[in-house]
Each structure stands twice: as structure tokens, then as C-alpha cells.
Design a protein around this motif. Structure first.
Motif, PDB file in Angstrom:
ATOM      1  N   CYS A  50       0.833  -1.211   0.000  1.00 48.50           N
ATOM      2  CA  CYS A  50       0.000   0.000   0.000  1.00 48.50           C
ATOM      3  C   CYS A  50       0.865   1.258   0.000  1.00 48.50           C
ATOM      4  N   ASP A  51       1.934   1.258   0.788  1.00 46.34           N
ATOM      5  CA  ASP A  51       2.818   2.429   0.820  1.00 46.34           C
ATOM      6  C   ASP A  51       3.517   2.633  -0.527  1.00 46.34           C
ATOM      7  N   ILE A  52       3.944   1.548  -1.157  1.00 45.49           N
ATOM      8  CA  ILE A  52       4.604   1.670  -2.465  1.00 45.49           C
ATOM      9  C   ILE A  52       3.615   2.166  -3.516  1.00 45.49           C
ATOM     10  N   VAL A  53       2.387   1.663  -3.467  1.00 46.34           N
ATOM     11  CA  VAL A  53       1.358   2.124  -4.414  1.00 46.34           C
ATOM     12  C   VAL A  53       1.108   3.616  -4.235  1.00 46.34           C
ATOM     13  N   ARG A  54       0.977   4.057  -2.982  1.00 49.22           N
ATOM     14  CA  ARG A  54       0.717   5.478  -2.744  1.00 49.22           C
ATOM     15  C   ARG A  54       1.887   6.338  -3.214  1.00 49.22           C
ATOM     16  N   ALA A  55       3.098   5.874  -2.958  1.00 48.28           N
ATOM     17  CA  ALA A  55       4.271   6.624  -3.411  1.00 48.28           C
ATOM     18  C   ALA A  55       4.297   6.737  -4.933  1.00 48.28           C
ATOM     19  N   SER A  56       3.971   5.655  -5.620  1.00 45.51           N
ATOM     20  CA  SER A  56       3.998   5.657  -7.091  1.00 45.51           C
ATOM     21  C   SER A  56       2.930   6.571  -7.666  1.00 45.51           C
ATOM     22  N   VAL A  57       1.726   6.514  -7.110  1.00 44.09           N
ATOM     23  CA  VAL A  57       0.635   7.345  -7.621  1.00 44.09           C
ATOM     24  C   VAL A  57       0.945   8.828  -7.432  1.00 44.09           C
ATOM     25  N   LEU A  58       1.522   9.184  -6.301  1.00 44.48           N
ATOM     26  CA  LEU A  58       1.834  10.593  -6.035  1.00 44.48           C
ATOM     27  C   LEU A  58       2.814  11.153  -7.061  1.00 44.48           C
ATOM     28  N   LEU A  59       3.750  10.321  -7.524  1.00 44.50           N
ATOM     29  CA  LEU A  59       4.722  10.795  -8.501  1.00 44.50           C
ATOM     30  C   LEU A  59       4.102  11.041  -9.878  1.00 44.50           C
ATOM     31  N   THR A  60       2.906  10.489 -10.117  1.00 43.13           N
ATOM     32  CA  THR A  60       2.240  10.718 -11.405  1.00 43.13           C
ATOM     33  C   THR A  60       1.420  11.998 -11.417  1.00 43.13           C
ATOM     34  N   LEU A  64      -8.743   8.348  -6.094  1.00 45.68           N
ATOM     35  CA  LEU A  64      -9.439   7.111  -5.757  1.00 45.68           C
ATOM     36  C   LEU A  64      -8.445   6.003  -5.401  1.00 45.68           C
ATOM     37  N   VAL A  65      -7.385   5.872  -6.196  1.00 43.90           N
ATOM     38  CA  VAL A  65      -6.382   4.834  -5.923  1.00 43.90           C
ATOM     39  C   VAL A  65      -5.682   5.091  -4.589  1.00 43.90           C
ATOM     40  N   LEU A  66      -5.361   6.359  -4.325  1.00 42.96           N
ATOM     41  CA  LEU A  66      -4.730   6.709  -3.050  1.00 42.96           C
ATOM     42  C   LEU A  66      -5.630   6.321  -1.877  1.00 42.96           C
ATOM     43  N   GLU A  67      -6.920   6.616  -2.010  1.00 40.94           N
ATOM     44  CA  GLU A  67      -7.836   6.321  -0.915  1.00 40.94           C
ATOM     45  C   GLU A  67      -8.058   4.824  -0.749  1.00 40.94           C
ATOM     46  N   LEU A  68      -8.081   4.087  -1.848  1.00 42.27           N
ATOM     47  CA  LEU A  68      -8.213   2.630  -1.752  1.00 42.27           C
ATOM     48  C   LEU A  68      -7.035   2.034  -0.988  1.00 42.27           C
ATOM     49  N   ALA A  69      -5.837   2.506  -1.281  1.00 44.78           N
ATOM     50  CA  ALA A  69      -4.654   2.020  -0.567  1.00 44.78           C
ATOM     51  C   ALA A  69      -4.719   2.389   0.906  1.00 44.78           C
ATOM     52  N   SER A  85       6.370  19.170  -3.093  1.00 51.10           N
ATOM     53  CA  SER A  85       5.572  18.574  -2.027  1.00 51.10           C
ATOM     54  C   SER A  85       5.216  17.123  -2.338  1.00 51.10           C
ATOM     55  N   LEU A  86       4.841  16.866  -3.579  1.00 50.25           N
ATOM     56  CA  LEU A  86       4.466  15.505  -3.965  1.00 50.25           C
ATOM     57  C   LEU A  86       5.658  14.556  -3.940  1.00 50.25           C
ATOM     58  N   VAL A  87       6.821  15.042  -4.322  1.00 48.15           N
ATOM     59  CA  VAL A  87       8.027  14.206  -4.260  1.00 48.15           C
ATOM     60  C   VAL A  87       8.357  13.866  -2.806  1.00 48.15           C
ATOM     61  N   ILE A  88       8.252  14.861  -1.937  1.00 48.98           N
ATOM     62  CA  ILE A  88       8.519  14.613  -0.511  1.00 48.98           C
ATOM     63  C   ILE A  88       7.500  13.630   0.055  1.00 48.98           C
ATOM     64  N   ASP A  89       6.222  13.808  -0.313  1.00 50.27           N
ATOM     65  CA  ASP A  89       5.190  12.893   0.156  1.00 50.27           C
ATOM     66  C   ASP A  89       5.476  11.470  -0.306  1.00 50.27           C
ATOM     67  N   SER A  90       5.857  11.314  -1.568  1.00 57.85           N
ATOM     68  CA  SER A  90       6.187   9.992  -2.089  1.00 57.85           C
ATOM     69  C   SER A  90       7.361   9.375  -1.319  1.00 57.85           C
ATOM     70  N   ALA A  91       8.349  10.186  -1.023  1.00 62.19           N
ATOM     71  CA  ALA A  91       9.515   9.683  -0.288  1.00 62.19           C
ATOM     72  C   ALA A  91       9.138   9.219   1.117  1.00 62.19           C
ATOM     73  N   THR A  92       8.209   9.921   1.761  1.00 63.46           N
ATOM     74  CA  THR A  92       7.799   9.520   3.119  1.00 63.46           C
ATOM     75  C   THR A  92       7.146   8.143   3.103  1.00 63.46           C
ATOM     76  N   PHE A  93       6.357   7.851   2.074  1.00 66.96           N
ATOM     77  CA  PHE A  93       5.732   6.538   1.999  1.00 66.96           C
ATOM     78  C   PHE A  93       6.758   5.443   1.761  1.00 66.96           C
ATOM     79  N   LEU A  94       7.787   5.733   0.980  1.00 69.10           N
ATOM     80  CA  LEU A  94       8.837   4.744   0.756  1.00 69.10           C
ATOM     81  C   LEU A  94       9.637   4.484   2.029  1.00 69.10           C
ATOM     82  N   VAL A  95       9.891   5.543   2.802  1.00 64.65           N
ATOM     83  CA  VAL A  95      10.566   5.372   4.088  1.00 64.65           C
ATOM     84  C   VAL A  95       9.710   4.521   5.021  1.00 64.65           C
ATOM     85  N   ALA A  96       8.401   4.817   5.055  1.00 66.03           N
ATOM     86  CA  ALA A  96       7.494   4.041   5.895  1.00 66.03           C
ATOM     87  C   ALA A  96       7.481   2.578   5.475  1.00 66.03           C
ATOM     88  N   ALA A  97       7.464   2.320   4.161  1.00 61.82           N
ATOM     89  CA  ALA A  97       7.465   0.942   3.673  1.00 61.82           C
ATOM     90  C   ALA A  97       8.731   0.209   4.103  1.00 61.82           C
TER      91      ALA A  97
END
Length: 484
Positions: free
Chosen positions: A102-112, A127-132, A196-208
Motif C-alpha cells: 500500500c505504501d509503495i502504491v501510494r508513493a507511485s501514484v503521487l509521482l504521477t 481514488l487509488v490513493l484512498e483505496l490504498a 511537495s508531492l516528491v517529498i510525500d512519495s519519499a515519506t511513503f517509501l521510508v514508511a514501507a
């Protein structure tokens, strides 16, 4: 907890060796990593939410408000319709692996998102972010009791609340500072939103990465996975598992009490958010800073309530009275906190002196913090391993749904009461020389307070009921539990 008691892993084996009862929460193997992962991802998620809203405003054309509303709706709706199915997924799959995915999916979607220039694309991404997220939240709650000793569950839930909501001001400040940072370093080709989106994506990868190192074992046995892999998808089994979850919710007195108290109380307490500004203008006349001060009082109260419950639990652990602050004692504290919350809102909505209103709101926040932490801990203590995903998914769905109802209905109720009070009382009641103004917003808040008090009564009655008390959860996903 005895000193020779070990932390159970998902499959019931010892995951990380013994944890002494006198040791602190962060001595529990894995909890510090889980909490840091939640802090980091929550901080990034608040930044990402603000950035997504800004993207919606940019591509919304001449209707930015509608674009923002559509995107925010896309972040809310999946939780209502898919949370129960998500609970089954959480109970049937490896939870640690699910959290990482879920964290990897959220990180990937944010980069798009920086490359999206159509509103429909942003809605799909949301929608994909919320599903994750709808899978991540109950999965995270389901693993907490496997990492944290029972006597430290209250402190763990308090810290979880801090991680989820205490990071909002930090995230908002960081988002506001992105533009300044870009100007300082001369990053003219990188905007505030993109950074901001790059930083957000990085936080999810760190969490994962942090969650991937947690000392957990799968709660689904290898034999059970092999059995499922050798047959076609059994939709009937999925419906039976969904029914098992709801049966357990309705039949367990503690779980039923928590969900009734949280849900009904949320409908009443949630009205303060949309109606607080109206009450400030029509009753207090406290100016533009009045409503902000009211929200600050509410926030301080919630923080104080969380801290107070945590300190009480810590004191009980320190002096060897953990059992007095668990089970029936915790349930009584939950019900008492619900009643205090209702009484505080009733008091705040009945007075017209600004300081007294703020005192009532502060006490309301204090009780609300206690309700949330004790309720979550009761669920952790009373829900079996194989049902946690479904129960916590139901809890998150119920809280969201009731909060949405309160915010949507608050304005209509205020207008309705305003018409009623005008017809019946001419919008005021006289007691000798004293006059009590009766704007509609006061009636709506009174109704909200009564709903919270009713929630306390229902929760109390549920805890006194012995219906379903002997029911056991199924021993593994897909099995049928014992009847009452």
C-alpha cells in the motif's frame, strides 16, 4: 503481564522474545519503527493532500471550487463502499506485506500527479490513493496488539493519534514553506506542488522500508494458503467472512459499545465544526479570532485527554494495578467520557459568555480524546486476531460516515431550528430579567449534545448486556466461530 510473557506474532509464535512488564512502550520490538513509519507517512500525507487540492485548483479552470470538491469526494467515498471488503483482504493476506504494498502504491501514484492535466485523471489518482489508505489503516491497527504488550496499548494508541493528527500543522507549515525554499535555492523549474508531492512519495517509501523490518509472522498458515490457492475464487466464502465480522460486532458487548459510542457521538460532536463559526457570530460576537480560538481550545482538550488517559495507564502499570485500568474499568471510563463529552457540549451551547464556552469546548475535547483512545484500546483487547481487519475497517467506515452526516446535516438543522424557535419562542426565552437568545444554531448544538448523551446510554446498555459474551471468533480466516 508477567516477565516471561512473550509478544505474540501473527501465527501465535514468539516474534521477538520476552518483554518485561516494567519495560517501557518503546522497548517493545518493532513499535518504534511502526510509530516512526506512521509519523513520517502522516506528515507526508498532509503535505500531499494540500498539494493535491492545489493541483485541483489549477486544472479546475473557471470552476476551481467544484474541482476541489470532486477530488476531496474521491478521497472519501471509497472508504464508505469498499471498507468491508478491504477488511476481508486485511484478514486474509499477510498484513505486513499488505502495508508495504500500500505504501509503495501510494508513493507511485503521487509521482504521477504532477503530470496530470485533466480533472478525471486527478480523480482516478485520488481514488487509488484512498483505496490504498482504506487497506493500510485497518491493517496497521490489526498488527498493533502483536507488537505492543497489553499494558501499553493505551500509550500506543495515544501516540498513534498524535502521529495521525499532530503532524497536520507540521505538514501545513512545510507545504507553505516549499515556495520559499524553492526561491532560496533558485529552483525555478520546480514548483511548490511538485516538490511537495516528491517529498510525500519519499515519506511513503521510508514508511514501507521501516514496516518491512517489523518482527511479524503471517497470521494465515501455510496450509490455509495452499488450500485457497488450489481452488477457484469462492465468492460465497467472502460473503461468509464478511458476515462473520459483522456478527462479531453485533454480538460482542465491548465492540458493540465502542462502535455505538463512537458513531452516535461523532454525529453529535461533529456538528461543532460546521456550526462553531455560526455560534461564534450569532451568540458570542467574539470576532474573527473567536472561532479559531474555539478550535484551539478543542485541540488542546483532545491533546490533554489523550495525555491524561496515557498517564493514568502508566501510573497503573507502575504501581502494579494494570488490571484495574483494563477490562471493565476501561469500559466504564469509555462510557463516562462519552457522558462528559455530551454534558460539556450541552453546557457550551447553553451559555453566552465566551470564556465559559471555551471552557466547555476544552472539556469536550478532553473527553473526546479519552473516548478515542479508550475505545481503540478496547477494540485491540477484545477483537480476535483473525477478525481485526474487518472490525477496524467497520470502525473507520462508521466514523467517516457519521462525521459526514453531522457536517452535512448541521447547517440544515440550524436553519430548521431557527424557523421553529422563531415561530414558537420568537427566538428568545425570558427568565425574569434574564433573556436567553434562541438562534437555530443553539438548538442544533443542543441536539448534538443529546445525541452524544444517548450514545453514552446505548454504550452503557450494551456493556451491561451479556448477549454474545461467550462467542468466540473463528480460529483462522474463513472458519466459522462458535455460536453464543
Amino acid at each position: 503481564m508477567n516477565s516471561d510473557h512473550s509478544i505474540p506474532s501473527f501465527d501465535g509464535s514468539d516474534a521477538s522474545g520476552p518483554v518485561a512488564s516494567g519495560s517501557g512502550l518503546f522497548a517493545a520490538p518493532g513499535f518504534l519503527r511502526l510509530w516512526i513509519a506512521q509519523v513520517v507517512s502522516s506528515f507526508g500525507d498532509w503535505i500531499g493532500l494540500l498539494a493535491t487540492i492545489e493541483v485541483a485548483r489549477r486544472i479546475g479552470g473557471d470552476q476551481p471550487g467544484s474541482a476541489i470538491a470532486l477530488v476531496v469526494t474521491a478521497r472519501v467515498l471509497p472508504g464508505f463502499f469498499l471498507a468491508s471488503a478491504g477488511g476481508i483482504i486485511v484478514d486474509r493476506f499477510n498484513r505486513k506485506r499488505l502495508l508495504v504494498i500500500c505504501d509503495i502504491v501510494r508513493a507511485s501514484v503521487l509521482l504521477t500527479i504532477p503530470f496530470i492535466d485533466r480533472l478525471w485523471g486527478l480523480v482516478v489518482a485520488s481514488l487509488v490513493l484512498e483505496l490504498a489508505t482504506s487497506l493500510w489503516s485497518p491493517a496497521k491497527e490489526a498488527i498493533v496488539p502483536n507488537i505492543v504488550p497489553t499494558e501499553h496499548l493505551t500509550a500506543a494508541n495515544s501516540l498513534g493519534l498524535v502521529a495521525a493528527y499532530g503532524t497536520f500543522p507540521l505538514g501545513a507549515a512545510a507545504f507553505a514553506g516549499m515556495a520559499k525554499l524553492g526561491a532560496v535555492f533558485g529552483w525555478t523549474d520546480i514548483g511548490q506542488v511538485e516538490m511537495s508531492l516528491v517529498i510525500d512519495s519519499a515519506t511513503f517509501l521510508v514508511a514501507a522500508a521501516l514496516i518491512a523490518t517489523l518482527p511479524l509472522s503471517p497470521h494465515i498458515t501455510a496450509a490455509h494458503r495452499k488450500r485457497d490457492s488450489e481452488r477457484r475464487i469462492n465468492w460465497g466464502q467472502g460473503f461468509r467472512e464478511l458476515r462473520e465480522g459483522w456478527d462479531f460486532i453485533f454480538l460482542s458487548p465491548q465492540v458493540r459499545a465502542v462502535l455505538v459510542g463512537l458513531g452516535t457521538g461523532m454525529i453529535g460532536g461533529g456538528m461543532l465544526v460546521p456550526l462553531g463559526a455560526v455560534y461564534n457570530d450569532e451568540v458570542l460576537g467574539a470576532g474573527s479570532a473567536g472561532f479559531s480560538s474555539m478550535l484551539v481550545a478543542m485541540g488542546l482538550g483532545v491533546g490533554g485527554g489523550v495525555a491524561l488517559v496515557t498517564l493514568l495507564q502508566s501510573a497503573a502499570n507502575r504501581f502494579g494495578h494494570h488490571s484495574r485500568f483494563a477490562g471493565a474499568g476501561r469500559a466504564r471510563l469509555f462510557v463516562l467520557s462519552v457522558f462528559v463529552a455530551g454534558g460539556s457540549l450541552l453546557f457550551a451551547a447553553s451559555v453566552s459568555i465566551t470564556l465559559l464556552v471555551f471552557a466547555g469546548v476544552l472539556l469536550l475535547g478532553l473527553a473526546a480524546g479519552s473516548v478515542y483512545v479508550t475505545g481503540l484500546t478496547l477494540l485491540h483487547e477484545n477483537v480476535e486476531e483473525v477478525l481485526r481487519g474487518r472490525v477496524f475497517a467497520a470502525m473507520y467506515t462508521l466514523v467517516r460516515f457519521c462525521l459526514l452526516i453531522s457536517m452535512a446535516a448541521g447547517g440544515f438543522l440550524s436553519d430548521g431550528f431557527n424557523w421553529l424557535f422563531d415561530v414558537v419562542f420568537d427566538n428568545q426565552i425570558t427568565f425574569g430579567n434574564a433573556v436567553l437568545a434562541l438562534p437555530g444554531v443553539r438548538g442544533a448544538l443542543w441536539l448534538g449534545a443529546l445525541l452524544i448523551l444517548m450514545a453514552g446510554v446505548l454504550a452503557s446498555l450494551s456493556l451491561r448486556s451479556r448477549r454474545g459474551e461467550g462467542r468466540r471468533a473463528p480460529q483462522r480466516a474463513g472458519d466459522v466461530g462458535d455460536g453464543p
